[in-house]
Design a protein around this motif. Structure first.
Motif, PDB file in Angstrom:
ATOM      1  N   THR A 169      16.743  41.334  51.712  1.00 44.95           N
ATOM      2  CA  THR A 169      16.042  42.129  50.704  1.00 44.95           C
ATOM      3  C   THR A 169      15.650  41.331  49.468  1.00 44.95           C
ATOM      4  O   THR A 169      14.569  41.540  48.917  1.00 44.95           O
ATOM      5  CB  THR A 169      16.874  43.350  50.270  1.00 44.95           C
ATOM      6  OG1 THR A 169      18.145  42.906  49.823  1.00 44.95           O
ATOM      7  CG2 THR A 169      17.018  44.331  51.391  1.00 44.95           C
ATOM      8  N   VAL A 170      16.467  40.409  49.009  1.00 43.04           N
ATOM      9  CA  VAL A 170      16.110  39.640  47.816  1.00 43.04           C
ATOM     10  C   VAL A 170      14.943  38.702  48.118  1.00 43.04           C
ATOM     11  O   VAL A 170      14.030  38.562  47.299  1.00 43.04           O
ATOM     12  CB  VAL A 170      17.329  38.865  47.258  1.00 43.04           C
ATOM     13  CG1 VAL A 170      16.910  37.893  46.172  1.00 43.04           C
ATOM     14  CG2 VAL A 170      18.352  39.836  46.699  1.00 43.04           C
ATOM     15  N   GLN A 171      14.935  38.093  49.307  1.00 36.88           N
ATOM     16  CA  GLN A 171      13.802  37.233  49.663  1.00 36.88           C
ATOM     17  C   GLN A 171      12.507  38.035  49.706  1.00 36.88           C
ATOM     18  O   GLN A 171      11.473  37.583  49.235  1.00 36.88           O
ATOM     19  CB  GLN A 171      14.016  36.542  51.018  1.00 36.88           C
ATOM     20  CG  GLN A 171      14.996  35.422  50.960  1.00 36.88           C
ATOM     21  CD  GLN A 171      16.332  35.816  51.561  1.00 36.88           C
ATOM     22  OE1 GLN A 171      16.556  36.969  51.918  1.00 36.88           O
ATOM     23  NE2 GLN A 171      17.213  34.866  51.670  1.00 36.88           N
ATOM     24  N   VAL A 172      12.574  39.230  50.257  1.00 36.43           N
ATOM     25  CA  VAL A 172      11.392  40.096  50.284  1.00 36.43           C
ATOM     26  C   VAL A 172      11.002  40.480  48.865  1.00 36.43           C
ATOM     27  O   VAL A 172       9.811  40.481  48.519  1.00 36.43           O
ATOM     28  CB  VAL A 172      11.651  41.347  51.159  1.00 36.43           C
ATOM     29  CG1 VAL A 172      10.502  42.333  51.067  1.00 36.43           C
ATOM     30  CG2 VAL A 172      11.871  40.942  52.611  1.00 36.43           C
ATOM     31  N   GLY A 173      11.971  40.786  48.020  1.00 38.84           N
ATOM     32  CA  GLY A 173      11.686  41.124  46.622  1.00 38.84           C
ATOM     33  C   GLY A 173      11.028  39.980  45.874  1.00 38.84           C
ATOM     34  O   GLY A 173      10.070  40.186  45.115  1.00 38.84           O
ATOM     35  N   PRO A 220       9.413  37.555  36.075  1.00 39.64           N
ATOM     36  CA  PRO A 220      10.662  38.060  35.504  1.00 39.64           C
ATOM     37  C   PRO A 220      11.686  38.401  36.594  1.00 39.64           C
ATOM     38  O   PRO A 220      11.362  39.051  37.586  1.00 39.64           O
ATOM     39  CB  PRO A 220      10.233  39.319  34.755  1.00 39.64           C
ATOM     40  CG  PRO A 220       8.747  39.254  34.647  1.00 39.64           C
ATOM     41  CD  PRO A 220       8.271  38.396  35.759  1.00 39.64           C
ATOM     42  N   LEU A 221      12.902  37.957  36.388  1.00 41.44           N
ATOM     43  CA  LEU A 221      13.956  38.206  37.366  1.00 41.44           C
ATOM     44  C   LEU A 221      14.313  39.680  37.445  1.00 41.44           C
ATOM     45  O   LEU A 221      14.721  40.170  38.499  1.00 41.44           O
ATOM     46  CB  LEU A 221      15.183  37.364  37.031  1.00 41.44           C
ATOM     47  CG  LEU A 221      14.988  35.862  37.153  1.00 41.44           C
ATOM     48  CD1 LEU A 221      16.262  35.122  36.771  1.00 41.44           C
ATOM     49  CD2 LEU A 221      14.557  35.469  38.546  1.00 41.44           C
ATOM     50  N   LYS A 222      14.168  40.405  36.356  1.00 38.18           N
ATOM     51  CA  LYS A 222      14.451  41.845  36.373  1.00 38.18           C
ATOM     52  C   LYS A 222      13.485  42.548  37.331  1.00 38.18           C
ATOM     53  O   LYS A 222      13.879  43.467  38.054  1.00 38.18           O
ATOM     54  CB  LYS A 222      14.329  42.413  34.953  1.00 38.18           C
ATOM     55  CG  LYS A 222      14.820  43.811  34.842  1.00 38.18           C
ATOM     56  CD  LYS A 222      16.308  43.851  35.091  1.00 38.18           C
ATOM     57  CE  LYS A 222      16.853  45.238  34.899  1.00 38.18           C
ATOM     58  NZ  LYS A 222      18.216  45.361  35.377  1.00 38.18           N
ATOM     59  N   ARG A 223      12.240  42.100  37.351  1.00 40.48           N
ATOM     60  CA  ARG A 223      11.252  42.671  38.264  1.00 40.48           C
ATOM     61  C   ARG A 223      11.660  42.414  39.717  1.00 40.48           C
ATOM     62  O   ARG A 223      11.520  43.285  40.570  1.00 40.48           O
ATOM     63  CB  ARG A 223       9.875  42.077  37.962  1.00 40.48           C
ATOM     64  CG  ARG A 223       8.759  42.639  38.806  1.00 40.48           C
ATOM     65  CD  ARG A 223       7.418  42.059  38.338  1.00 40.48           C
ATOM     66  NE  ARG A 223       6.353  42.500  39.171  1.00 40.48           N
ATOM     67  CZ  ARG A 223       5.638  43.591  38.988  1.00 40.48           C
ATOM     68  NH1 ARG A 223       5.927  44.370  37.967  1.00 40.48           N
ATOM     69  NH2 ARG A 223       4.663  43.907  39.797  1.00 40.48           N
ATOM     70  N   VAL A 224      12.160  41.221  39.990  1.00 46.96           N
ATOM     71  CA  VAL A 224      12.620  40.894  41.343  1.00 46.96           C
ATOM     72  C   VAL A 224      13.770  41.819  41.734  1.00 46.96           C
ATOM     73  O   VAL A 224      13.813  42.323  42.863  1.00 46.96           O
ATOM     74  CB  VAL A 224      13.049  39.405  41.436  1.00 46.96           C
ATOM     75  CG1 VAL A 224      13.729  39.110  42.754  1.00 46.96           C
ATOM     76  CG2 VAL A 224      11.855  38.495  41.245  1.00 46.96           C
ATOM     77  N   ALA A 254       6.121  37.680  43.615  1.00 44.11           N
ATOM     78  CA  ALA A 254       5.219  36.532  43.505  1.00 44.11           C
ATOM     79  C   ALA A 254       3.797  36.906  43.915  1.00 44.11           C
ATOM     80  O   ALA A 254       2.826  36.509  43.272  1.00 44.11           O
ATOM     81  CB  ALA A 254       5.727  35.373  44.357  1.00 44.11           C
ATOM     82  N   ILE A 255       3.659  37.677  44.981  1.00 45.97           N
ATOM     83  CA  ILE A 255       2.330  38.115  45.428  1.00 45.97           C
ATOM     84  C   ILE A 255       1.690  39.000  44.354  1.00 45.97           C
ATOM     85  O   ILE A 255       0.502  38.851  44.043  1.00 45.97           O
ATOM     86  CB  ILE A 255       2.422  38.839  46.782  1.00 45.97           C
ATOM     87  CG1 ILE A 255       2.749  37.846  47.886  1.00 45.97           C
ATOM     88  CG2 ILE A 255       1.125  39.577  47.093  1.00 45.97           C
ATOM     89  CD1 ILE A 255       3.095  38.487  49.219  1.00 45.97           C
ATOM     90  N   SER A 256       2.466  39.908  43.795  1.00 39.47           N
ATOM     91  CA  SER A 256       1.951  40.781  42.731  1.00 39.47           C
ATOM     92  C   SER A 256       1.486  39.973  41.539  1.00 39.47           C
ATOM     93  O   SER A 256       0.421  40.220  40.969  1.00 39.47           O
ATOM     94  CB  SER A 256       3.049  41.775  42.331  1.00 39.47           C
ATOM     95  OG  SER A 256       2.684  42.479  41.180  1.00 39.47           O
ATOM     96  N   GLN A 262       2.394  29.816  35.171  1.00 38.00           N
ATOM     97  CA  GLN A 262       2.494  31.254  35.019  1.00 38.00           C
ATOM     98  C   GLN A 262       3.167  31.882  36.230  1.00 38.00           C
ATOM     99  O   GLN A 262       3.861  32.877  36.111  1.00 38.00           O
ATOM    100  CB  GLN A 262       1.112  31.868  34.788  1.00 38.00           C
ATOM    101  CG  GLN A 262       0.557  31.532  33.430  1.00 38.00           C
ATOM    102  CD  GLN A 262      -0.861  32.028  33.250  1.00 38.00           C
ATOM    103  OE1 GLN A 262      -1.540  32.383  34.202  1.00 38.00           O
ATOM    104  NE2 GLN A 262      -1.318  32.028  32.007  1.00 38.00           N
ATOM    105  N   MET A 263       2.969  31.320  37.418  1.00 41.46           N
ATOM    106  CA  MET A 263       3.630  31.830  38.617  1.00 41.46           C
ATOM    107  C   MET A 263       5.138  31.646  38.508  1.00 41.46           C
ATOM    108  O   MET A 263       5.909  32.440  39.029  1.00 41.46           O
ATOM    109  CB  MET A 263       3.120  31.114  39.873  1.00 41.46           C
ATOM    110  CG  MET A 263       1.757  31.561  40.331  1.00 41.46           C
ATOM    111  SD  MET A 263       1.761  33.245  40.911  1.00 41.46           S
ATOM    112  CE  MET A 263       2.745  33.066  42.379  1.00 41.46           C
ATOM    113  N   ALA A 264       5.568  30.602  37.823  1.00 40.01           N
ATOM    114  CA  ALA A 264       6.999  30.344  37.676  1.00 40.01           C
ATOM    115  C   ALA A 264       7.647  31.319  36.705  1.00 40.01           C
ATOM    116  O   ALA A 264       8.868  31.382  36.625  1.00 40.01           O
ATOM    117  CB  ALA A 264       7.225  28.910  37.216  1.00 40.01           C
ATOM    118  N   ASP A 265       6.850  32.072  35.974  1.00 45.09           N
ATOM    119  CA  ASP A 265       7.376  32.981  34.964  1.00 45.09           C
ATOM    120  C   ASP A 265       7.551  34.408  35.476  1.00 45.09           C
ATOM    121  O   ASP A 265       7.404  35.355  34.718  1.00 45.09           O
ATOM    122  CB  ASP A 265       6.448  32.987  33.744  1.00 45.09           C
ATOM    123  CG  ASP A 265       6.430  31.646  33.031  1.00 45.09           C
ATOM    124  OD1 ASP A 265       7.415  30.899  33.171  1.00 45.09           O
ATOM    125  OD2 ASP A 265       5.444  31.351  32.358  1.00 45.09           O
TER     126      ASP A 265
END
Length: 135
Positions: free
Chosen positions: A117-121, A18-22, A126-128, A13-16
């Motif tokens: 910024t992308v790494q932080v995103g 969504p890239l749009k959220r990132v 992932a934390i969320s 589930q962690m692997a799922d």
């Protein structure tokens, strides 16, 4: 990757995420960092953060698009094309960074903050996601 144990299910589930959220989180982080740079450093630092952030977000979007195309058509020819596109993207980004740093007046620390910024995103997404799964 999903196993019968609870830990394997959480990993799947962690692997799922969504890239749009990132992407959305990355834009929010970029604007927050640019605003902080404007207030705490200078307008040049803020512009440098924005330039670095937009470059890395654009690169992330290109990689996402190409990865989705490869996943839809995982032939050997598509894999080779993907590898050459990735190599070309890296060469392009390397040259772009060289010319931006060499010939433009950028605030280098601000530019590097923008590049993160992308790494932080990804980390915040992932934390969320982990908080929701483990709550």
């Amino acid at each position: 990757m999903t196993t019968a144990t609870g830990d394997g299910m959480i990993i799947q589930q962690m692997a799922d995420i969504p890239l749009k959220r990132v992407e959305v989180i990355s834009y929010v982080v970029l604007l927050a960092l640019a605003g902080a740079a404007w207030l705490l450093a200078s307008p040049l630092a803020a512009i440098s953060v924005l330039i670095g952030g937009f470059v890395v977000i654009l690169s992330f979007q290109w990689l996402k698009r190409d990865s989705l195309r490869l996943a839809a058509n995982p032939t050997k020819a598509a894999k080779i094309k993907f590898m050459f596109k990735c190599l070309g993207r890296l060469v392009f980004l390397g040259l772009l960074f060289y010319f931006l740093v060499r010939y433009q007046q950028l605030h280098i620390p601000g530019f590097l903050v923008g590049l993160a910024t992308v790494q932080v995103g990804i980390t915040l997404a992932a934390i969320s996601r982990a908080k929701r799964l483990l709550a």
